[in-house]
Enzyme design. Sequence first.
Site, PDB file in Angstrom:
ATOM      1  CG  PHE A  91      89.681  30.709 -41.864  1.00  0.00           C
ATOM      2  CD1 PHE A  91      89.145  30.415 -42.325  1.00  0.00           C
ATOM      3  CD2 PHE A  91      90.238  31.443 -41.633  1.00  0.00           C
ATOM      4  CE1 PHE A  91      89.927  31.779 -43.913  1.00  0.00           C
ATOM      5  CE2 PHE A  91      90.810  32.745 -42.558  1.00  0.00           C
ATOM      6  CZ  PHE A  91      90.584  32.296 -43.316  1.00  0.00           C
TER       7      PHE A  91
ATOM      8  CG  ASP B 130      94.249  29.024 -36.065  1.00  0.00           C
ATOM      9  OD1 ASP B 130      94.644  30.118 -35.156  1.00  0.00           O
ATOM     10  OD2 ASP B 130      93.708  28.722 -37.113  1.00  0.00           O
TER      11      ASP B 130
ATOM     12  CE  LYS C 260      91.783  37.183 -37.017  1.00  0.00           C
ATOM     13  NZ  LYS C 260      91.952  37.889 -38.386  1.00  0.00           N
TER      14      LYS C 260
HETATM   15  C1  LIG Z   1      91.698  30.876 -36.568  1.00  0.00           C
HETATM   16  C2  LIG Z   1      92.820  31.772 -37.393  1.00  0.00           C
HETATM   17  N1  LIG Z   1      92.823  31.101 -37.993  1.00  0.00           N
HETATM   18  C3  LIG Z   1      94.389  31.630 -39.111  1.00  0.00           C
HETATM   19  C4  LIG Z   1      93.462  33.037 -39.377  1.00  0.00           C
HETATM   20  C5  LIG Z   1      94.595  33.545 -40.871  1.00  0.00           C
HETATM   21  O1  LIG Z   1      94.942  34.729 -40.312  1.00  0.00           O
HETATM   22  P1  LIG Z   1      95.945  35.231 -41.134  1.00  0.00           P
HETATM   23  O2  LIG Z   1      94.851  36.496 -42.050  1.00  0.00           O
HETATM   24  O3  LIG Z   1      96.107  36.395 -40.825  1.00  0.00           O
HETATM   25  O4  LIG Z   1      96.707  34.303 -42.088  1.00  0.00           O
HETATM   26  C6  LIG Z   1      92.282  33.045 -39.001  1.00  0.00           C
HETATM   27  C7  LIG Z   1      92.050  34.853 -39.954  1.00  0.00           C
HETATM   28  O5  LIG Z   1      90.809  34.843 -39.948  1.00  0.00           O
HETATM   29  C8  LIG Z   1      91.380  32.827 -37.921  1.00  0.00           C
HETATM   30  O6  LIG Z   1      91.038  33.473 -36.953  1.00  0.00           O
END
Ligand SMILES: Cc1ncc(COP(=O)(O)O)c(C=O)c1O
Length: 388
Positions: free
Chosen positions: A135, A220, A249
């Site tokens: 994700f 990520d 986050k």
């Molecule tokens: C691993 C990862 N990357 C990207 C995102 C996207 O982050 P945002 O909701 O701040 O755009 C998330 C959100 O849950 C995530 O867990």
Amino acid sequence: MGTIEKFNENVMHTYGRHPLVMEKGSGVRCTGEDGMKYIDFGSGIGVNSLGFCDEKWVEAVCAQVKSVQHTSNYYYTRVQAEFAEKLCQLSGYDKIFFGNSGAEANECAIKIARKYSFDKYGLGRHNIITLVNSFHGRTLTTLSATGQEVFHNYFFPFTEGFVNVTANDIDDLRAKLDDTVCAVMMEYVQGEGGVNALDKKFVDAVYELCAEKDVLVIADEVQTGIGRTGEFLAGDHYGKKADITTLAKGLAGGVPIGACLANEKCSGVLVPGTHGSTFGGNPIACAGGLTVLERVSGEGFLDEVNAKAEFIRSKLAQCSEVEAVSGLGLMIGITLKNKKAPDVVKEALGRGLLLLTAKDKVRLLPPLTIGMKELEEGMEILVKILEA
Ligand SMILES: Cc1ncc(COP(=O)(O)O)c(C=O)c1O
């Protein structure tokens, strides 16, 4: 009209919300509009890393609000310089681009990878390998990057150039890492995908194969970064540092932020005119972030995170309804034998404990600063629900 009715009449229905109107919070506890009290084992999906309204964090954020709240990126701020310096020092990266969310941080990483390759090799080397079940965000490009078919609906046409490899399948990786690929992007622990940590052998293979072909590795760490897994970055568990790491986050403790960190190899790729963000690097976010970094890098902080994680895992190991426990540090996935995760979350809410789910698991992402008393209290509620 009550808050929930007013909300539903005026806000788009894009989330499955629980019937709780949060009014105030302190540390790991919060109170609903109706006076009901909760222990928070979700920290706003890993965002409130220091819990609700930590004293030092509030002080820093409020002081910044009272001096300069926004400048635009035509100017400099001291707080962004200090935050960036500290983040570079702690992470070992060369330079940072600041945005406002995880998806934006990933967009930036994707742009760097494609331009790095274009500058060096020209057209035709734009593909990015991401993992099945990953994700990476909700923008069109990060949805395309996300390796879950369920997200590839409605919004056609999606951004081209993403190829999915099965996590931990080295043969699949080797077969797909051809001359069209400029980067491999992965979460060391797939969060939304079910709190699954990658195998060390697979991570080693990613780095080895990418190094052979001058393909960039993008980690990520939007969910795993800044102490969540018991190391400053989850990559530290694997003894690896990606060319690019993305954070969001928990980085600023509850104010919107995203950060794309690049090593010397690719920190000069983006030049004036190639990327930007009106709010990116906002001084309030940087003030919150600086406080988080100071706390997380404090002596013994990560040892405590690991001790708390150990406590949770030992309690879960003794619980008869628990089939398996996954994840790293305070990023915990619980596979249940008989119960359904959403039912457990609902039941917990009624008993004053906030939980999350990830796929079919119950997910715990408590504030990193949670005290042992609250941890014991919360675990007692959870175990009682599971064993009922
Ligand atoms: C691993 C990862 N990357 C990207 C995102 C996207 O982050 P945002 O909701 O701040 O755009 C998330 C959100 O849950 C995530 O867990």
